[in-house]
Design an enzyme around this catalytic site. Structure first.
Site, short mmCIF file in Angstrom:
data_model
loop_
_atom_site.label_atom_id
_atom_site.label_comp_id
_atom_site.label_asym_id
_atom_site.label_seq_id
_atom_site.Cartn_x
_atom_site.Cartn_y
_atom_site.Cartn_z
N TRP A 100 -9.19 2.10 2.46
CA TRP A 100 -8.16 3.03 2.17
C TRP A 100 -7.22 2.97 3.20
O TRP A 100 -6.34 4.05 3.36
CB TRP A 100 -8.72 4.25 1.88
CG TRP A 100 -9.77 4.47 0.95
CD1 TRP A 100 -9.34 4.46 -0.53
CD2 TRP A 100 -11.02 4.35 0.87
NE1 TRP A 100 -10.64 4.70 -1.12
CE2 TRP A 100 -11.79 4.40 -0.28
CE3 TRP A 100 -11.88 4.22 1.92
CZ2 TRP A 100 -12.85 4.19 -0.52
CZ3 TRP A 100 -13.48 3.79 1.82
CH2 TRP A 100 -13.91 3.88 0.50
N ASP A 101 -7.09 2.19 4.35
CA ASP A 101 -6.37 2.21 5.75
C ASP A 101 -6.38 3.38 6.14
O ASP A 101 -5.33 3.99 6.83
CB ASP A 101 -4.75 1.96 5.07
CG ASP A 101 -3.86 1.37 6.31
OD1 ASP A 101 -4.15 1.14 7.16
OD2 ASP A 101 -2.45 1.62 6.22
N TYR A 102 -7.62 3.96 6.24
CA TYR A 102 -7.82 5.24 7.08
C TYR A 102 -8.08 4.90 8.51
O TYR A 102 -9.20 5.52 9.33
CB TYR A 102 -8.89 5.97 6.45
CG TYR A 102 -8.47 6.90 5.31
CD1 TYR A 102 -7.38 7.59 5.07
CD2 TYR A 102 -9.63 7.08 4.26
CE1 TYR A 102 -7.17 8.15 3.89
CE2 TYR A 102 -9.23 7.99 3.33
CZ TYR A 102 -7.93 8.40 3.14
OH TYR A 102 -7.58 9.15 2.16
N ASP A 103 -7.20 4.18 9.25
CA ASP A 103 -7.75 3.71 10.43
C ASP A 103 -7.39 4.80 11.52
O ASP A 103 -6.57 5.75 11.08
CB ASP A 103 -6.68 2.32 11.09
CG ASP A 103 -5.09 2.67 10.53
OD1 ASP A 103 -4.71 3.72 10.12
OD2 ASP A 103 -4.40 1.88 11.10
#
Length: 706
Positions: A364-367
């Site tokens: 989810w690109d929750y970096d």
């Protein structure tokens, strides 16, 4: 002393001493950070070993900033973003006025560059000087009293090197231990650049430091592979711990699995020599890769700002995701272990001490974008524990013991939904913080708002058509999926701030979804989605947001992200405002003290037309808060081009001013000659769609007030 004499003095000192840190050395001499005797021994022509002079370690300004200084990106190494200054108070803040304005001159050349500018700069203030960098890495020193330029150094970064945005969030300041004050580069300013260089200049003159790297520069492309401009860049300031300069880099998202490595490297802050490298895919490799090889490609990177503990010798790395954000079928064991994790590295060895993962198998690109904040956390029995505060994009805020990585509050593994294109790989559970979450309840159809009845109808139809199973809805290709919060949700790179004396944590946040779909490879090729190394532009010449047509070469899917989930007619979000806010949290308990929307409608409206209405709606925001002992929060960040002073006790806005460009940067506050200033870089932001500028603006009370 003239530049020539300073250079001669440096050369003379270099002939008498060396300053190196051996790779892999875990034990140091009696003073942390000083080289051992054996490391400093030299041989004479008679093979007689003598000891070269050893510089004793000295505390850096960032370790314990002077009361009137702002010595690191988060003010100090602990990144509290809190100042002890109290001349400006809740009673007199309404008298603030512009003390001076400076313009960097670094502006985009044409509309194509304007769509890539996002300076995000936060200056440092040490002594009587300010140190900053412009969007294209021009390093500048200003007189902190007047804003008068003292020097500038332009590294001539090519426009082709701009990654997603032209960004330089800040620089680092370093004092060479024991160096004579008149020696060239005894104090130095160091930055990382968009074209992947580390550059060190003299803090007094702006001259390159000849003893650092190759005539003042270190090439970070060493060991990375073929140079592709814009794919591998440094946008955040390095962190210096026990004389080791630590940096990661931003690897442009969504291009290909075979992307540059996310390797983290430590360099000697004096010589620029590589001390160690942490390559998660090759843990046995501590230096440069063998000739013809590279650091492990495609691994998670650290694009944001680290924090550090000088006493422990640890640097805390908020890690991103793998090179392909929305599909993970080919990720290695190490990627799955360290992605979207906070990693504590020992700066003596470059080896991980502990790590804490905030999302398992992140697709989810929750970096991790926020810089952690170090704090002595209060316990019920009146004692404290060395801890750090870690905010996340999905909203969870964690409190971790900074020595061990253990959470001080319960972390529950909650059941996560399955399905999507790789159900066999998804984690069945995801961590949830027992301390605090900035996230709101899951969306429902009635939350589909729409600026007009047509917008609302369209958004509700799209909601019914989309896949949505809550916060960790698996990515899908047969239909769009709702990601809430979006990749710019929760707390991002602006980070949180802590007033330990008042026991208050302040965090601003975004509350807006993304509307995404995985694109099968054939469809991606039909849309002509090409990676950065293929040259040229994609079909969508300037994608409106990161992920809006990223090819993800090597994966079976590309990704199309509708950031902010905008309706097609008015361009307004599908969900109801507020889209962003600012929250005060009780530090000890994690309970909400107050929560207010951040931003007005004055510069926002349908069809991109500003409404000029002063109504507080809560806009998307990028940039963080500054806290003061005067009981104030200073913050810009929102898309209404205002800087505000907020009462830390109530959330009430006590003062505001209109900025000439977007305020997507962290402000600072400092003091010189007994006068307190508040400073903001108003540079605008392409992603936040605010006006681009080159302004640095300092505010203060009228002379004689306060």
């Amino acid at each position: 002393m003239t530049p020539l004499l300073r250079t001669l003095a440096l050369l003379a000192s270099l002939s008498l001493s060396t300053h190196t840190i051996a790779q892999g050395t875990a034990d140091k001499e009696s003073v942390p950070g000083s080289p051992s005797a054996s490391e400093n021994s030299v041989e004479t022509g008679d093979s007689e070993e003598v000891q070269a002079p050893t510089y004793p370690a000295t505390p850096q300004p960032s370790d314990a900033p002077a009361p009137g200084d702002w010595a690191a990106w988060g003010r100090g190494s602990s990144a509290s973003r809190h100042s002890p200054l109290d001349q400006i108070t809740r009673d007199n803040v309404d008298q603030l006025e512009v003390a001076w304005t400076y313009r960097t001159g670094d502006l985009p050349e044409g509309s194509d560059q304007e769509s890539k500018y996002s300076p995000e700069n936060t200056p440092l203030k040490i002594g009587d000087s300010l140190y900053l960098c412009s969007a294209m890495n021009i390093m500048i020193s200003l007189d902190a009293r007047t804003g008068e330029e003292q020097w500038r150094y332009d590294p001539q970064v090519a426009k082709e090197a701009i990654p997603y945005g032209a960004t330089c969030r800040g620089v680092a300041y370093y004092e060479v231990p024991g160096a004579p004050g008149d020696q060239l580069c005894a104090t130095r300013v160091i930055e990382g650049t968009l074209d992947a260089r580390l550059i060190a200049v003299d803090a007094e003159t702006g001259e390159l430091c000849p003893d650092f790297g190759d005539s003042g520069m270190v090439d970070l492309w060493q060991g990375i592979g073929e140079k592709v401009p814009g794919w591998y860049s440094v946008t955040a300031p390095p962190v210096i711990v026990q004389d080791v300069l630590v940096t990661g880099a931003q690897v442009k998202d969504g291009q290909a699995e075979d992307a540059p490595s996310g390797v983290i490297r430590g360099f000697d802050a004096v010589t620029g020599e590589l001390v160690w490298a942490w390559d998660m895919g090759k843990p046995e490799l501590n230096g440069l890769p063998p000739e013809g090889e590279t650091y492990t490609r495609g691994t998670p990177n650290m694009w944001t700002t680290a924090a550090s503990d000088e006493e422990l010798g640890y640097v805390y790395l908020p890690m991103g995701n793998s090179a392909v954000d929305y599909w993970g079928g080919n990720r290695s064991e190490e990627e799955n272990e360290f992605s979207t994790s906070l990693v504590a590295l020992d700066v003596n060895t470059g080896e991980p001490v502990w790590h804490f993962q905030t999302v398992h198998y992140d697709v989810w690109d929750y970096d991790l974008g926020s810089q952690p904040t170090l704090v002595d956390f209060p316990l019920d029995n009146g004692s404290t524990v060395p801890a750090l505060i870690l905010p996340t994009k999905q909203g969870d805020i964690y409190v971790l013991n900074r020595e061990t990585g253990e959470s001080l509050f319960p972390v529950e593994e909650v059941e996560a939904p399955g399905g999507g294109v790789e159900p066999e790989n998804l984690s069945p559970t995801q961590p949830s913080s027992g301390y605090h979450s900035l996230a709101f309840p899951d969306l429902t159809e009635k939350d589909m708002w729409g600026m007009t009845p047509i917008d609302q109808l369209w958004c509700r139809i799209q909601f019914r058509r989309a896949s949505y199973k809550g916060k960790y809805t698996p990515p899908t290709a047969d239909r769009r999926f709702i990601q809430y919060p979006g990749y710019n949700g929760g707390n991002d790179w602006g980070s949180a701030a802590v007033d330990a004396e008042r026991g208050i944590l302040i965090a601003n946040y975004n509350d807006i979804p993304n509307h995404n779909r995985l694109l099968p490879r054939e469809e991606a090729e039909e849309r002509n989605l090409r990676p950065i190394y293929a040259g040229g532009e994609n079909e969508e010449e300037q994608p409106p947001a990161e992920g809006a047509g990223d090819p993800q070469i090597g994966a079976p899917y590309a990704i199309d992200v509708n950031a902010g989930w905008r309706a097609p007619i008015t361009g307004m979000p599908c969900t109801a405002p507020p889209y962003g806010g600012i929250r005060a949290i009780d530090l000890a308990s994690g309970e909400t003290l107050w929560d207010e929307p951040l931003g007005t409608a004055r510069k926002n409206g349908p069809f991109g037309i500003p409404s000029h209405l002063p109504f507080k709606i809560g806009t998307p925001n990028n940039g963080g808060p500054v806290l003061t002992a005067g009981g104030l929060i200073f913050i810009a960040a929102a898309t209404d081009d205002l800087i505000r002073a907020i009462n830390i006790g109530t959330g009430e806005v006590l003062w505001k001013d209109v900025l000439p460009a977007g305020g997507q940067a962290n402000p600072i506050t400092y003091e010189v000659d007994g006068r307190q200033y508040v400073l903001i870089s108003a540079g605008g932001h392409h992603f936040m769609e605010t006006p681009i500028g080159d302004y640095v603006i300092a505010y203060a009370l009228p002379e004689g007030e306060g």
